[in-house]
Write an enzyme that holds these catalytic residues in place. Structure first.
Site: not given
Ligand code: 1CP
Length: 350
Positions: A27, A31, A40, A77, A154
């Site tokens: 990540r 944010r 965003r 994602d 999910y």
């Molecule tokens: O690493 C990076 O910079 C690449 C971007 C990336 C990756 C690898 C994002 C952007 N998401 C992910 C993978 C992801 N998405 C995972 C596996 C890794 C982890 O556990 O962190 C999971 C579980 C998700 C699902 C997801 N998408 C969540 C988690 C929800 C939960 O159940 O806790 C969330 C909040 C998102 C949205 C998301 N994806 C990525 C970002 C930066 C965000 C936040 C969105 C925003 O509000 O701007």
């Protein structure tokens, strides 16, 4: 000034000698960066960022403009696959992901299409091509997907949940439905990663964020086995066999030995196990990635430098280390602390 290095990560993945270990952060785009929040806000919502290759490219490159990182990771994602399967994904402000439809029956599973990557998910390979064009070989690009089990969590729950009880109930009550879903996701994930590889990613990673929620037997049966099939599919296809694969199951340190048999090139390790202990258990056959606690980044630059020094000292001069966090960066992380982590890893460089 950032000094890009295009070989450190790929060498570490082959367990070859490097000047200093490569570092990147799960990540790393997101944010905690004001420039991410600005883009965003301009895009309107998170999915638009993912689905607009120009914007996804810009976000992918943002952390590299600030920090001396050894890899870029595609901004996307893990939930793009179920979205393309027609479940209707949205991200509600402050609530995380939410699906219009969820998977409850075998009929639901059977009606799911396996998306054509260049078609329904075409924005992902398009972003990969655009990012590689911009990167011009400065650092390798990591592509990724969720593990079939984590994505299934999910799809079954319909949204995020602290322990995905609905998916875990299905593992006990209706394993045939879960097995059918995982089989479909395994095929979709293989095709999705192949699409990213053909578009130009240099490494792929499977994120199994929720593998650690399962019983040991269910971990092997539902989480690891479906990841293993994805790995085997990619390694047996001549067009994808050369690409290193990183496998990360969070909270699953008890399974390291089994994960090391998966055929992956590297294992992501979280902070619940010492990296040197993990290496002793898996032997000198596989690269390890990790494992600083994301909460460490809320301390001070001095403490972070010390933690990095301790990690590098503990690891010693062995090959096959990729420095990372044990999970994604938290959203309020102070930027100067990320800077301290990255520069501490590279300090010894001549
Ligand atoms: O690493 C990076 O910079 C690449 C971007 C990336 C990756 C690898 C994002 C952007 N998401 C992910 C993978 C992801 N998405 C995972 C596996 C890794 C982890 O556990 O962190 C999971 C579980 C998700 C699902 C997801 N998408 C969540 C988690 C929800 C939960 O159940 O806790 C969330 C909040 C998102 C949205 C998301 N994806 C990525 C970002 C930066 C965000 C936040 C969105 C925003 O509000 O701007």
């Amino acid at each position: 000034m950032t000094q890009y290095n295009n070989t450190r990560l790929l060498k570490a993945l082959k367990r070859q000698t490097v000047d200093v270990p490569p570092v990147w952060l799960m990540r790393q785009a997101g944010r905690y960066l004001p420039e991410y929040r600005a883009l965003r806000a301009k895009a309107g919502d998170f999915l638009t960022l993912c689905q607009t290759p120009q914007l996804a490219t810009e976000v992918t490159l943002q952390p590299l403009q600030r920090f001396d990182l050894d890899a870029a990771i595609l901004f996307s994602d893990i939930l793009t696959i179920p979205h393309a399967m027609g479940l209707g994904l949205s991200f509600e402000e402050g609530e995380g992901p939410c699906f219009k439809k969820r998977i409850e029956t075998l009929r639901d599973v059977k009606s799911l299409p396996i998306p054509e990557v260049e078609d329904e998910l075409g924005y992902v390979p398009e972003a990969v091509r655009m990012i590689q064009h911009e990167l011009q070989g400065r650092v390798p690009l990591i592509g990724f997907a969720g593990s079939p089990w984590t994505v299934a969590c999910y799809m079954i729950e319909g949204r995020s949940h602290k322990n995905f009880i609905t998916a875990r109930k299905m593992a006990h009550q209706a394993p045939e439905i879960l097995t059918a879903l995982l089989e479909k996701l395994m095929k979709a994930t293989t095709a999705y990663l192949k699409g990213q590889i053909l578009a130009g990613v240099d490494v792929v990673m499977l994120f199994d964020t929720w593998g650690g929620l399962l019983t040991p037997a269910h971990y092997e049966l539902f989480s690891l086995s479906s990841m293993q099939k994805v790995v085997a599919n990619l390694k047996s296809d001549p067009s994808t066999a050369h690409i290193p694969i990183i496998l990360f199951s969070k909270g699953a340190a008890i399974h390291l030995e089994a994960m090391a048999q998966s055929g992956a090139d590297a294992l992501g390790v979280d902070w619940t196990v010492a990296l040197s202990a993990a290496r002793e258990r898996v032997g000198a056959t596989i690269c390890l990635q990790g494992n600083l606690d994301p909460a460490l980044l809320f301390s001070t630059p001095q403490k972070i430098r010390l933690a990095v020094k301790n990690l590098l000292d503990e690891w010693g001069s062995h090959p096959g280390l990729i420095v990372n966090l044990g999970h994604g960066i938290e959203q309020d992380t102070p930027i100067e602390n990320v800077q301290a982590l990255v520069s501490a890893v590279h300090e010894k460089r001549g």
